[in-house]
Design a protein around this motif. Sequence first.
Motif, PDB file in Angstrom:
ATOM      1  N   VAL A 180       9.487   7.267  -8.328  1.00  0.00           N
ATOM      2  CA  VAL A 180       8.354   6.752  -7.550  1.00  0.00           C
ATOM      3  C   VAL A 180       8.317   5.240  -7.747  1.00  0.00           C
ATOM      4  CG1 VAL A 180       5.856   6.841  -7.202  1.00  0.00           C
ATOM      5  CG2 VAL A 180       7.083   8.899  -7.903  1.00  0.00           C
ATOM      6  N   ARG A 193      10.616  22.577 -14.812  1.00  0.00           N
ATOM      7  CA  ARG A 193      10.095  23.859 -14.322  1.00  0.00           C
ATOM      8  C   ARG A 193      10.583  24.957 -15.264  1.00  0.00           C
ATOM      9  NH1 ARG A 193       8.294  20.129 -11.907  1.00  0.00           N
ATOM     10  NH2 ARG A 193       8.383  19.718  -9.666  1.00  0.00           N
ATOM     11  N   GLN A 226       9.713  10.029 -19.354  1.00  0.00           N
ATOM     12  CA  GLN A 226       9.649   9.153 -18.172  1.00  0.00           C
ATOM     13  C   GLN A 226      10.262   7.800 -18.503  1.00  0.00           C
ATOM     14  OE1 GLN A 226       5.837   8.596 -16.396  1.00  0.00           O
ATOM     15  NE2 GLN A 226       5.548  10.749 -15.913  1.00  0.00           N
ATOM     16  N   VAL A 233      10.652  10.388 -13.328  1.00  0.00           N
ATOM     17  CA  VAL A 233      10.111  11.495 -14.120  1.00  0.00           C
ATOM     18  C   VAL A 233      11.017  12.720 -13.971  1.00  0.00           C
ATOM     19  CG1 VAL A 233       8.559  12.111 -12.199  1.00  0.00           C
ATOM     20  CG2 VAL A 233       8.044  12.938 -14.464  1.00  0.00           C
ATOM     21  N   GLU A 265       5.940  24.679  -5.251  1.00  0.00           N
ATOM     22  CA  GLU A 265       6.768  23.517  -5.585  1.00  0.00           C
ATOM     23  C   GLU A 265       6.212  22.230  -4.984  1.00  0.00           C
ATOM     24  OE1 GLU A 265       8.920  23.036  -7.855  1.00  0.00           O
ATOM     25  OE2 GLU A 265       9.439  21.010  -7.236  1.00  0.00           O
ATOM     26  N   GLU A 297       3.723  21.090  -7.421  1.00  0.00           N
ATOM     27  CA  GLU A 297       4.424  20.648  -8.644  1.00  0.00           C
ATOM     28  C   GLU A 297       4.982  19.239  -8.432  1.00  0.00           C
ATOM     29  OE1 GLU A 297       4.771  21.830 -11.589  1.00  0.00           O
ATOM     30  OE2 GLU A 297       4.531  24.007 -11.573  1.00  0.00           O
ATOM     31  N   LEU A 298       5.550  18.989  -7.247  1.00  0.00           N
ATOM     32  CA  LEU A 298       6.094  17.654  -6.957  1.00  0.00           C
ATOM     33  C   LEU A 298       4.964  16.628  -6.947  1.00  0.00           C
ATOM     34  CD1 LEU A 298       8.320  15.680  -6.166  1.00  0.00           C
ATOM     35  CD2 LEU A 298       8.012  16.381  -3.786  1.00  0.00           C
ATOM     36  N   SER A 321       1.921  11.905 -12.190  1.00  0.00           N
ATOM     37  CA  SER A 321       2.186  11.534 -13.589  1.00  0.00           C
ATOM     38  C   SER A 321       2.821  10.151 -13.692  1.00  0.00           C
ATOM     39  CB  SER A 321       3.080  12.586 -14.254  1.00  0.00           C
ATOM     40  OG  SER A 321       4.420  12.441 -13.832  1.00  0.00           O
ATOM     41  N   THR A 322       3.484   9.696 -12.625  1.00  0.00           N
ATOM     42  CA  THR A 322       4.103   8.356 -12.669  1.00  0.00           C
ATOM     43  C   THR A 322       3.075   7.254 -12.404  1.00  0.00           C
ATOM     44  OG1 THR A 322       4.647   8.137 -10.304  1.00  0.00           O
ATOM     45  CG2 THR A 322       6.222   9.333 -11.683  1.00  0.00           C
ATOM     46  N   LEU A 323       1.964   7.614 -11.799  1.00  0.00           N
ATOM     47  CA  LEU A 323       1.027   6.576 -11.353  1.00  0.00           C
ATOM     48  C   LEU A 323       0.160   6.037 -12.477  1.00  0.00           C
ATOM     49  CD1 LEU A 323      -0.114   8.077  -7.926  1.00  0.00           C
ATOM     50  CD2 LEU A 323       1.798   6.555  -8.435  1.00  0.00           C
ATOM     51  N   ARG A 368       6.628   1.405  -6.719  1.00  0.00           N
ATOM     52  CA  ARG A 368       5.463   0.743  -6.144  1.00  0.00           C
ATOM     53  C   ARG A 368       5.667  -0.767  -6.143  1.00  0.00           C
ATOM     54  NH1 ARG A 368       2.746   3.495 -11.240  1.00  0.00           N
ATOM     55  NH2 ARG A 368       1.881   1.702 -12.332  1.00  0.00           N
ATOM     56  N   GLN A 375      -1.245   3.847   1.751  1.00  0.00           N
ATOM     57  CA  GLN A 375      -0.538   4.719   2.712  1.00  0.00           C
ATOM     58  C   GLN A 375       0.450   5.569   1.914  1.00  0.00           C
ATOM     59  OE1 GLN A 375       0.752   2.473   6.424  1.00  0.00           O
ATOM     60  NE2 GLN A 375       0.217   0.786   5.090  1.00  0.00           N
ATOM     61  N   LEU A 376      -0.083   6.274   0.930  1.00  0.00           N
ATOM     62  CA  LEU A 376       0.796   7.006   0.021  1.00  0.00           C
ATOM     63  C   LEU A 376       1.348   8.281   0.656  1.00  0.00           C
ATOM     64  CD1 LEU A 376      -1.171   6.726  -3.347  1.00  0.00           C
ATOM     65  CD2 LEU A 376       0.206   5.014  -2.184  1.00  0.00           C
ATOM     66  N   VAL A 388       1.424  11.175  -0.091  1.00  0.00           N
ATOM     67  CA  VAL A 388       1.994  12.213  -0.963  1.00  0.00           C
ATOM     68  C   VAL A 388       0.977  12.803  -1.930  1.00  0.00           C
ATOM     69  CG1 VAL A 388       4.402  11.474  -0.873  1.00  0.00           C
ATOM     70  CG2 VAL A 388       2.841  10.373  -2.489  1.00  0.00           C
ATOM     71  N   ASP A 396       4.133  15.764 -10.411  1.00  0.00           N
ATOM     72  CA  ASP A 396       5.144  14.844 -10.975  1.00  0.00           C
ATOM     73  C   ASP A 396       4.889  13.420 -10.497  1.00  0.00           C
ATOM     74  OD1 ASP A 396       6.549  16.699 -12.471  1.00  0.00           O
ATOM     75  OD2 ASP A 396       7.960  17.178 -10.862  1.00  0.00           O
ATOM     76  N   ILE A 397       4.567  13.271  -9.215  1.00  0.00           N
ATOM     77  CA  ILE A 397       4.314  11.926  -8.670  1.00  0.00           C
ATOM     78  C   ILE A 397       3.071  11.327  -9.325  1.00  0.00           C
ATOM     79  CG2 ILE A 397       3.641  10.665  -6.579  1.00  0.00           C
ATOM     80  CD1 ILE A 397       5.469  12.632  -5.019  1.00  0.00           C
ATOM     81  N   THR A 420       9.174   4.244 -11.576  1.00  0.00           N
ATOM     82  CA  THR A 420       8.970   5.225 -12.643  1.00  0.00           C
ATOM     83  C   THR A 420       9.765   6.464 -12.265  1.00  0.00           C
ATOM     84  OG1 THR A 420       6.727   4.400 -12.984  1.00  0.00           O
ATOM     85  CG2 THR A 420       7.263   6.515 -13.991  1.00  0.00           C
ATOM     86  N   ARG A 453      -0.998  23.149 -14.129  1.00  0.00           N
ATOM     87  CA  ARG A 453      -0.087  23.114 -15.275  1.00  0.00           C
ATOM     88  C   ARG A 453      -0.686  23.780 -16.519  1.00  0.00           C
ATOM     89  NH1 ARG A 453       3.888  18.617 -14.532  1.00  0.00           N
ATOM     90  NH2 ARG A 453       4.866  19.307 -12.588  1.00  0.00           N
ATOM     91  N   ARG A 507      13.929  12.088  -4.596  1.00  0.00           N
ATOM     92  CA  ARG A 507      14.273  13.094  -5.607  1.00  0.00           C
ATOM     93  C   ARG A 507      15.778  13.225  -5.683  1.00  0.00           C
ATOM     94  NH1 ARG A 507      10.837  18.680  -5.471  1.00  0.00           N
ATOM     95  NH2 ARG A 507      11.357  18.787  -7.672  1.00  0.00           N
ATOM     96  N   GLY A 509       0.795  -1.235   0.000  1.00  0.00           N
ATOM     97  CA  GLY A 509       0.000   0.000   0.000  1.00  0.00           C
ATOM     98  C   GLY A 509       0.823   1.278   0.000  1.00  0.00           C
ATOM     99  N   LYS A 510       2.154   1.143  -0.019  1.00  0.00           N
ATOM    100  CA  LYS A 510       2.980   2.364   0.083  1.00  0.00           C
ATOM    101  C   LYS A 510       3.662   2.692  -1.238  1.00  0.00           C
ATOM    102  CE  LYS A 510       3.786   2.067   5.004  1.00  0.00           C
ATOM    103  NZ  LYS A 510       4.731   2.220   6.111  1.00  0.00           N
ATOM    104  N   LEU A 511       4.104   3.935  -1.334  1.00  0.00           N
ATOM    105  CA  LEU A 511       4.960   4.372  -2.432  1.00  0.00           C
ATOM    106  C   LEU A 511       6.312   4.740  -1.849  1.00  0.00           C
ATOM    107  CD1 LEU A 511       2.766   6.886  -4.510  1.00  0.00           C
ATOM    108  CD2 LEU A 511       3.261   4.495  -5.055  1.00  0.00           C
TER     109      LEU A 511
END
Lengths: 157, 247
Positions: free
Chosen positions: A137, A127, A101, A123, B233, B236-237, B243-245, A139, B181-182, B184, B240-241, A121, B69, A46, A40-42
């Motif tokens: 990230v 900016r 990505q 990314v 920011e 923005e982060l 977008s990976t999902l 999973r 339990q993300l 984020v 970004d996260i 993944t 965005r 960075r 359940g976690k990520l």
Amino acid sequence: MEDMNPAWITGEAREYTLQFFDGTRRRVYVTDTETAYPHGKLIVSRTDTEGVITLGNQSFVDMSGYQESELVGQPHSILRHPDMPAAAFQNLWETIRSGRQWHGYVKNLRKDGGYYWVYATVVPNVRQSRIIGYTSVRREPSRQKVAAAEAMYRDMR
Amino acid sequence: MNINFTISPSFPTERISDWYIFNTWLQRALSISIHLELYNDFGSQRRAIAEGSVDLIYANPFDASLLVRERNFLAVAGPTGGDEMVVFTAAAKPYQNITDLQSGLRLSCTDDPSVNTVGRILLEPADLDASDIITLPTETYIQVTRAVLRDHADIGFMPVDAFSSLSNVVQRDLRVLMTSQLHVIHHSFLVGPALHERSEEIANLLSSLHESAKGSELLAGLGSERWRRIAHEDVELMIDIISTLTQ
């Protein structure tokens, strides 16, 4: 990057020397102990544009086996496992530096010599039309996909 | 100047009156006229956003991506916790873990993009992707619960808040297979270009709301203890996260 210290290792380990693209080397110790991905976690971290860790969430720290202060400021390759083929990371860097990505299955090395599998993944953080760093990230992967990745990486090495 | 305010359709329906009370407070605090428009589903809210009919929004994380965005919205505040969700089944079903689920799975869910994306990620350890799942869309979380209890679906997706608000009797007939339990991904208050000049003032108002008794009462009605200030920011982060999902 500092070599792994044999005193950190839990259990019987094999020794390898990793060679990175920038010509640097790191001695690592590897055991066969897998740490299960936390359900359940990520795992989030960075880096700057050179791949130096700037922050990570609690899952990133917990799974690595290091303290947060031991990770921030280090190259992300501190988690590189010798079972991962160098070509996979070459492809990763070429992809993200071009602004796209990257995703794939990755076996990461822990401080204690054990490992954990993730579906990662990465990314680029864009900016004002400029890449200022990268976010990774991770999973929980399926075991079938991990088995397929293991076989592919074995063939690539 | 008339400002249009809306909130993500994923909010629990029992909080509708609390959002109207919050809107009344916000109008007084900012001395402007604010119209609160509630949309029944994400599709109609997205159409309103596309038409430029939204100036202030308590946005779902996925809509925040689009608004920040592509539509020049600024994030000013958000709850201190993240948006989490549960994957659940009926207690009578044999499934004990996510990895017990098989291809051909019947899934009941609403059109909440955040809950659905995270839910599908939680199914990945079972090696299930979209092609393995029969999706049975519904409009409300009550309908999701019913579909699972009546064996019209094998599993359901629901935000943790909505699951927690089910009665003990109903929860006893359900089994949670996994809770995210993300930490984020979260809702955010976003201000559109019409309010940019007042974004700092709105950020201060919302992030200090918990400091007064009246403010704490408003927050409690909306299911929060406090809202925190969100730096640009930070959002923005989060984008970004997110977008990976979907990869």
